[in-house]
Design a protein around this motif. Structure first.
Motif, PDB file in Angstrom:
ATOM      1  N   CYS A  13      95.395  -3.124  89.638  1.00  0.00           N
ATOM      2  CA  CYS A  13      94.471  -3.193  90.339  1.00  0.00           C
ATOM      3  C   CYS A  13      95.054  -3.270  91.730  1.00  0.00           C
ATOM      4  CB  CYS A  13      93.688  -4.340  90.326  1.00  0.00           C
ATOM      5  SG  CYS A  13      91.771  -4.482  90.896  1.00  0.00           S
ATOM      6  N   THR A  15      94.427  -1.253  96.027  1.00  0.00           N
ATOM      7  CA  THR A  15      93.347  -0.796  96.899  1.00  0.00           C
ATOM      8  C   THR A  15      94.219  -0.347  97.976  1.00  0.00           C
ATOM      9  OG1 THR A  15      92.899  -3.853  96.819  1.00  0.00           O
ATOM     10  CG2 THR A  15      92.435  -2.185  99.497  1.00  0.00           C
ATOM     11  N   LYS A  37      83.505   4.734  89.164  1.00  0.00           N
ATOM     12  CA  LYS A  37      83.163   4.796  90.267  1.00  0.00           C
ATOM     13  C   LYS A  37      81.928   4.443  90.794  1.00  0.00           C
ATOM     14  CE  LYS A  37      84.068   8.592  92.530  1.00  0.00           C
ATOM     15  NZ  LYS A  37      85.100   9.959  93.658  1.00  0.00           N
ATOM     16  N   HIS A  48      85.219   0.332  93.894  1.00  0.00           N
ATOM     17  CA  HIS A  48      85.626   0.309  92.834  1.00  0.00           C
ATOM     18  C   HIS A  48      86.022   1.605  91.490  1.00  0.00           C
ATOM     19  CE1 HIS A  48      87.618  -2.062  88.925  1.00  0.00           C
ATOM     20  NE2 HIS A  48      86.593  -1.284  88.271  1.00  0.00           N
ATOM     21  N   GLU A  50      87.448   3.600  87.960  1.00  0.00           N
ATOM     22  CA  GLU A  50      88.311   3.375  86.764  1.00  0.00           C
ATOM     23  C   GLU A  50      89.052   4.487  86.143  1.00  0.00           C
ATOM     24  OE1 GLU A  50      87.253   0.864  84.536  1.00  0.00           O
ATOM     25  OE2 GLU A  50      86.659  -0.913  85.334  1.00  0.00           O
ATOM     26  N   MET A  59      92.949   0.371  87.776  1.00  0.00           N
ATOM     27  CA  MET A  59      91.697   0.068  88.383  1.00  0.00           C
ATOM     28  C   MET A  59      92.245   0.417  90.336  1.00  0.00           C
ATOM     29  SD  MET A  59      89.784  -3.557  87.181  1.00  0.00           S
ATOM     30  CE  MET A  59      89.152  -3.344  85.333  1.00  0.00           C
ATOM     31  N   TYR A  60      90.798   0.508  91.004  1.00  0.00           N
ATOM     32  CA  TYR A  60      91.917   1.247  92.374  1.00  0.00           C
ATOM     33  C   TYR A  60      90.450   0.996  93.256  1.00  0.00           C
ATOM     34  CZ  TYR A  60      90.871   5.769  91.384  1.00  0.00           C
ATOM     35  OH  TYR A  60      90.019   6.979  90.377  1.00  0.00           O
ATOM     36  N   SER A  61      90.960   0.501  94.578  1.00  0.00           N
ATOM     37  CA  SER A  61      89.650   1.126  96.028  1.00  0.00           C
ATOM     38  C   SER A  61      89.772   0.677  96.624  1.00  0.00           C
ATOM     39  CB  SER A  61      88.596  -0.071  95.811  1.00  0.00           C
ATOM     40  OG  SER A  61      89.650  -1.363  96.444  1.00  0.00           O
TER      41      SER A  61
END
Length: 123
Positions: A13, A15, A37, A48, A50, A59-61
């Motif tokens: 995950c 950022t 998204k 957020h 995926e 996962m990322y933001s």
């Protein structure tokens, strides 16, 4: 244990600064697809997302004042380490270690434009 079919028991995950461009990097270097998204209230920045590569989810933001950058280090198997390594360089990555034959396969390391390290390996 009941895990959604698009998720794994353990998932990174991240950022990131410029999370939107991270999607393009993943697609051009490793293939896969954006699975999910959602955007923040500004309608632009990723709250957020995926992305799936060979059945694995990242996962990322987008970073914000509340959520600072958190990058990761990855080891990924690909069909051809040299080709994927070159694709990563073409997509703006820098060399950590040129691809070479190792006891565990052919492997090289790059740092992507977002601060993540990737060890790209093929057998």
């Amino acid at each position: 244990m009941n895990i959604p079919t698009t998720h794994n028991t353990l998932m990174p995950c991240l950022t990131l600064d410029n999370a939107e461009a991270f999607e393009g990097f993943l697609q051009s270097v490793f293939g896969g697809d954006l699975h999910y998204k959602s955007l923040r209230e500004d309608g632009k920045s990723i709250m957020h997302a995926e992305f799936r590569i060979d059945g694995q989810t990242i996962m990322y933001s987008q970073k914000s004042e509340q959520w600072p950058v958190r990058t990761g280090d990855f080891f990924i198997y690909v069909d051809n380490a040299d080709q994927s390594f070159q694709k990563a360089l073409n997509a703006g990555a820098t060399v950590i270690m040129e691809p070479a034959d190792q006891s565990y396969g052919r492997s090289g390391g790059i740092k992507d434009p977002f601060g993540n390290s990737w060890w790209i390996t093929s057998l």
